[in-house]
Design an enzyme around this catalytic site. Structure first.
Site, PDB file in Angstrom:
ATOM      1  N   ARG A  79       0.868  -1.185   0.000  1.00 55.13           N
ATOM      2  CA  ARG A  79       0.000   0.000   0.000  1.00 55.13           C
ATOM      3  C   ARG A  79       0.907   1.239   0.000  1.00 55.13           C
ATOM      4  NH1 ARG A  79      -4.924   0.079   3.990  1.00 55.13           N
ATOM      5  NH2 ARG A  79      -5.712   1.430   2.326  1.00 55.13           N
ATOM      6  N   GLN A 186     -15.078   1.639   7.184  1.00 56.30           N
ATOM      7  CA  GLN A 186     -14.286   1.455   8.419  1.00 56.30           C
ATOM      8  C   GLN A 186     -14.996   2.064   9.626  1.00 56.30           C
ATOM      9  OE1 GLN A 186     -13.031   2.452   5.493  1.00 56.30           O
ATOM     10  NE2 GLN A 186     -10.920   1.828   5.216  1.00 56.30           N
ATOM     11  N   ASP A 227      -2.447   9.132   7.695  1.00 53.45           N
ATOM     12  CA  ASP A 227      -1.609   8.128   7.030  1.00 53.45           C
ATOM     13  C   ASP A 227      -0.236   8.677   6.668  1.00 53.45           C
ATOM     14  OD1 ASP A 227      -4.576   7.292   6.455  1.00 53.45           O
ATOM     15  OD2 ASP A 227      -3.294   5.518   6.393  1.00 53.45           O
ATOM     16  N   ASN A 237      -5.283  11.446   4.905  1.00 56.98           N
ATOM     17  CA  ASN A 237      -6.055  10.492   5.725  1.00 56.98           C
ATOM     18  C   ASN A 237      -7.163   9.946   4.835  1.00 56.98           C
ATOM     19  OD1 ASN A 237      -6.566   9.157   8.269  1.00 56.98           O
ATOM     20  ND2 ASN A 237      -8.380  10.420   8.457  1.00 56.98           N
ATOM     21  N   LYS A 238      -7.968   9.061   5.393  1.00 56.61           N
ATOM     22  CA  LYS A 238      -9.044   8.408   4.629  1.00 56.61           C
ATOM     23  C   LYS A 238      -9.858   9.405   3.828  1.00 56.61           C
ATOM     24  CE  LYS A 238      -9.639   4.993   4.299  1.00 56.61           C
ATOM     25  NZ  LYS A 238      -9.027   4.287   3.127  1.00 56.61           N
TER      26      LYS A 238
END
Ligand code: MRU
Length: 337
Positions: A79, A186, A227, A237-238
């Site tokens: 990833r 999530q 992240d 981030n997400k």
């Protein structure tokens, strides 16, 4: 509290996060390739958790006699966005190279110990973040969070959810609104589940409801994980985090990011340089295997977005709280000034 990842004599055991909350199933990875597969398929996910998984993958791979470069390359290709993955692989690789002259068995033992240490340190780091972040959380209000930055995304306790846990442990009366976090859910599947397990009052909302509640006056602050954070304080981030941050600023709600120092990437001057993972179209066109869109529709599925630093009120780390100008405060916390 749930054990996200464990080193056992049989291999690396992970709770399968693709199956939660309906089933609590554990997966045992016996090879470094199985660890890589678990990261790609999101059996394990969340920036610090995939760092720990990668470190354990390196330890497994080297013990089995594989070439360190091949092992590290395979794990690094899983990833691209969370920098903790590369940080952990680098740490393991440096240790390996410092052990020249040691027997294969001694090297394997030392790498195993280091991977276990990275896991233990992560829990301590999250608790320290909690201590620094708890005073920022307004008492008697709701905290909004996006994605899962909890025990499941780390070795335990969590980053954003760690700050929430610490605020509650300090006696604050707070409840949590969890964005469901499409497309991988999530928030609905993992954050709602782990907070419920801990008895923390939690309300699930869909992502497009965040503006409604941020405008309502009910939300005392937003806390999310990260992240990768560039040197200027831009935060990957997400996907969906950016929208929440803009809505928070528009409504005068503080927007906090909780992340360990290992999430900082001071080699990048801005968030524009952060690689953004693109995931499969089926995550968007299907829900649990059931199609929700016409066949052959064009799809985009970036897994992360970048929130520019001007929307970030503060970044909570294990070494303290960074505020603007982030170029300076982050470098100072990272010990680079
Ligand atoms: O795609 P995921 O589930 O790995 O994304 C996770 C996030 O975006 C988290 O917010 C981030 O990794 C911080 S976790 C402490």
């Amino acid at each position: 509290m749930v054990e996200t990842i464990q080193w056992t004599p049989n291999g690396v055991v992970m709770i399968d996060q693709t199956k939660l909350p309906r089933e609590t199933v554990y997966v045992t990875c016996r090879t470094y390739q199985e660890v890589a597969h678990a990261i790609v398929t999101m059996i394990i996910r969340g920036a610090p958790a995939i760092g720990v998984a990668a470190a354990m993958g390196v330890a497994l791979g080297v013990r089995a006699g594989n070439d360190i470069d091949t092992v590290c390359k395979t794990l690094a290709a899983t990833r691209p966005t969370a920098v903790n993955l590369f940080w952990a692989i680098d740490r393991m690789k440096k240790l390996y190279h410092s052990l020249k002259g040691a027997t294969a068995g001694a090297v394997a033992d030392r790498l195993e110990a280091e991977a276990k240490l990275i896991k233990e340190e992560d829990i301590e780091i999250n608790r320290a973040m909690g201590r620094h972040g708890a005073p920022l959380v307004p008492d008697g209000k709701t905290v909004l969070t996006h994605c899962n930055a909890g025990a499941l995304a780390t070795a335990g306790y969590g980053t954003a959810l760690g700050v929430i846990r610490a605020a509650i442990e300090a006696g604050k009366k707070i409840d949590v609104f969890a964005d469901e976090t499409r497309p991988f859910l999530q928030g609905a599947r993992l954050t709602a589940w782990e907070l419920q397990q801990d008895g923390i009052a939690t309300t699930l909302i869909t992502d497009n409801m965040a503006g409604y509640f941020l405008r309502s006056g009910r939300i005392g602050c937003v806390i999310v994980g990260a992240d990768r954070i560039a040197a200027n304080g831009d935060v990957a981030n997400k996907v969906g985090t950016y929208s929440v941050a803009v809505l928070a600023k528009e409504n005068g709600v503080p927007f906090y990011v909780a992340a360990p120092i290992s999430t900082l990437d001071l080699t990048l001057t801005s968030g524009d340089q952060i690689p953004i993972e693109q995931r499969a179209a089926t995550e968007v066109t299907e829900v649990f295997g059931v199609p929700v869109a016409p066949e052959n529709i064009a799809v985009q599925n970036p897994a992360f977005d970048v929130t520019p630093n001007r929307y970030v009120t503060a970044i909570i780390t294990e070494r303290g709280v960074a505020k603007a100008p982030f170029e300076h405060s982050l470098r100072t916390l990272a010990g680079k000034d």
